[in-house]
Scaffold this motif. Structure first.
Motif, short mmCIF file in Angstrom:
data_model
loop_
_atom_site.label_atom_id
_atom_site.label_comp_id
_atom_site.label_asym_id
_atom_site.label_seq_id
_atom_site.Cartn_x
_atom_site.Cartn_y
_atom_site.Cartn_z
N SER A 1 1.04 4.10 -2.86
CA SER A 1 0.74 5.49 -2.52
C SER A 1 1.81 6.44 -3.05
CB SER A 1 0.60 5.65 -1.00
OG SER A 1 -0.50 4.91 -0.52
N GLU B 1 1.33 6.71 -6.75
CA GLU B 1 0.13 7.51 -7.04
C GLU B 1 0.39 8.99 -6.83
OE1 GLU B 1 -3.33 6.86 -4.47
OE2 GLU B 1 -4.44 6.30 -6.29
N THR B 2 1.11 9.34 -5.77
CA THR B 2 1.45 10.74 -5.50
C THR B 2 2.32 11.29 -6.61
OG1 THR B 2 1.33 10.37 -3.11
CG2 THR B 2 2.57 12.31 -3.87
N HIS C 1 0.84 -1.21 0.00
CA HIS C 1 0.00 0.00 0.00
C HIS C 1 0.87 1.26 0.00
CE1 HIS C 1 -3.32 2.71 0.87
NE2 HIS C 1 -2.64 3.18 1.91
N GLN C 2 1.95 1.25 0.77
CA GLN C 2 2.84 2.42 0.83
C GLN C 2 3.52 2.67 -0.51
OE1 GLN C 2 5.44 2.95 4.33
NE2 GLN C 2 4.35 1.25 5.29
#
Length: 543
Positions: free
Chosen positions: A450, A453-454, A446-447
């Protein structure tokens, strides 16, 4: 027959002594200088791994065994152990189109249907050797590592529909895939299909789609191909790979099991299915398959020593000292044959750690785990190594000792390797229901997602430099290949808008060389499903 036939060497592979004797006499009558024989596929595999033959005559059926001539050819082709100069002739008593077509699709040079005459054999050999001579310029370019020239020669012969154009087109498509010209490869495969529909060309389209990252489209292509040709094992291989990449281990296992059922004597498929069965939790079936692979080809170059470690883990869990020692002894023998292999040394650390645990010497096992952990900083410490290190720590944690260091170590592994759903599921599976480790690996995935995605949001908002710097910073911190690759892609797309593009490119290249394309890795070469192996007799075989 050509005038160099007296210099040729031949290998006859047939379980029937009378047939071998007849073939040998026929070859000698044709002028073949050296003829060797073997009744078993296992022995033939080893002979072909260590010696180059100009002609191979191989029977399709071998009584009393699951192995077939088709399985042998498929494995040799996948591992690049058959040079282009070798003429491989399959001999079968089955005059059915399906069997002949299956053999022909595996880059077979010729086939003979029993009973056949010396004239039939002479005609097949003469034709196959003629093809080798006509396409010699292509083979020489490949041997000289000039793949661009070889591909262009193949394309020219295909477009002119010159002699052996279909065979040349297949080689050309393989070359285009190697050159990462995925769209060109796909277009060539589609042109081949338009000219002459053949299963390997349709599979080639799917391979090009997989290589370019279009998994959903590849899956649709494969579903259609499997629906029409359910017995085409290579299609199941590639479908299993796609399902793995999509993180669906259970479906991938079912698909690989079909491929293994279609070719029960194929050592590579047996091992792959067994390994995936291990990660998917079907340990009893996995152990059966991997130990069967050990009995069939432990000394073969096609045997992957990872199978020994997985067998060792399962025998450890069963507290089977004898089975565990047998696997460890086999690895020790392999290390003596390849003393410089980093990969085998890591496997040995796992075995030694487990052996100490079996002897209830937890302190010594902990030393082995820490020594293995020290390897994790190296560039070639891949997902396979990470999963085995996780397996060792998890088994240490079940010994009722405090291991405060374990979770931080697993987090470091997760941040580096949980870059996709497939790799995350592998690490989750190896965690053996240790809930803390499972949750941490999923959180790592997940990290990483993320961060990616950022970075994409920054790129879309016009602040590409911020995106690249974020990816470089996080890529260097986590050593995650996905983030490093992504940094390169974003920079390439927006380089004209970033003043420090050259400096950023150098930093990305450094990370890429260290953590994405590690030098000195001694893993076996990737195997191209359904592809022709681009190998000549001067090319070293896969490790």
């Amino acid at each position: 027959m050509d005038d160099t036939i007296q210099d040729a060497s031949a290998l006859i592979i047939d379980s029937n002594a009378t047939s071998r004797s007849l073939m040998s006499a026929q070859l000698r009558d044709l002028g073949v200088g050296t003829v060797r024989q073997t009744p078993r596929v296992k022995d033939a595999r080893v002979m072909l791994e260590h010696q180059t033959f100009d002609i191979v005559l191989c029977d399709y059926h071998f009584g009393g065994t699951d192995a077939s001539g088709q399985d042998l050819l498929d494995e040799l082709r996948r591992e690049g152990l058959l040079p282009y100069s070798t003429v491989f002739v399959m001999v079968t008593s089955e005059a059915t189109y399906a069997k002949v077509a299956e053999a022909a699709e595996a880059a077979l040079d010729a086939y003979l249907i029993k009973p056949y005459t010396s004239a039939n054999l002479a005609e097949r050999l003469a034709s196959a050797r003629l093809r080798k001579r006509i396409l010699k310029d292509i083979f020489e370019a490949i041997e000289n590592q000039d793949f661009e020239t070889a591909a262009n020669l193949c394309l020219a012969r295909f477009e002119a529909k010159g002699k052996y154009w279909l065979y040349a087109a297949r080689i050309g498509a393989e070359l285009l895939l190697r050159l990462k010209r995925f769209d060109d490869a796909r277009l060539l495969y589609e042109a081949i299909i338009a000219a002459k529909t053949v299963p390997w060309a349709r599979l080639g389209v799917a391979r090009a789609e997989v290589a370019s990252g279009n998994l959903q489209k590849a899956r649709r292509t494969l579903e259609n191909l499997i629906g029409e040709l359910p017995d085409y094992a290579d299609s199941h291989d590639l479908m299993g790979h796609v399902q793995m990449e999509q993180g669906d281990l259970q479906e991938a296992l079912k698909t690989y099991q079909i491929a293994t059922t279609l070719t029960p004597g194929c050592l590579l498929r047996l091992q792959r299915c067994g390994a995936l069965g291990f990660y998917a939790g079907q340990r009893e079936e996995a152990l059966r398959m991997l130990e069967r692979a050990m009995s069939q080809g432990l000394r073969s170059k096609l045997f992957d020593m990872l199978s020994l470690v997985l067998v060792g883990l399962m025998r450890f869990d069963q507290k089977d000292f004898k089975g565990f020692k047998y696997a460890h002894d086999a690895l020790t023998a392999a290390m003596e044959r390849a003393p410089g292999s980093i990969r085998l040394r890591r496997f040995d650390l796992v075995f030694r750690g487990l052996a100490f645990l079996l002897e209830r010497r937890v302190g010594q096992a902990l030393v082995m785990a820490r020594e293995f952990t020290a390897h994790a900083d190296e560039g070639n410490f891949d997902l396979e190594a990470a999963s085995l290190l996780t397996a060792l720590w998890i088994r240490l944690s079940s010994q009722e000792v405090e291991l405060e260091e374990m979770m931080p170590i697993l987090k470091t592994l997760g941040m580096r390797h949980c870059s996709a759903k497939a790799s995350t599921e592998i690490l989750v599976a190896i965690s053996e229901a240790h809930q803390g480790a499972v949750d941490q690996f999923r959180d790592c995935h997940h990290q990483i997602f993320s961060v990616a995605e950022t970075a994409m949001r920054h790129s879309m908002r016009g602040t590409a430099k911020v995106a690249v710097e974020l990816l470089i910073q996080q890529g260097g911190l986590t050593r995650n290949a996905k983030l490093i690759d992504m940094a390169g892609l974003v920079l390439k797309r927006h380089a004209d808008k970033i003043e420090e593009a050259a400096e950023l490119a150098v930093r990305i290249e450094d990370l890429h060389a260290r953590y994405v394309l590690p030098m000195g890795s001694d893993h076996a070469k990737a195997r191209a499903t359904g592809g022709l192996a681009l190998r000549t007799h001067s090319t070293p075989a896969a490790a």
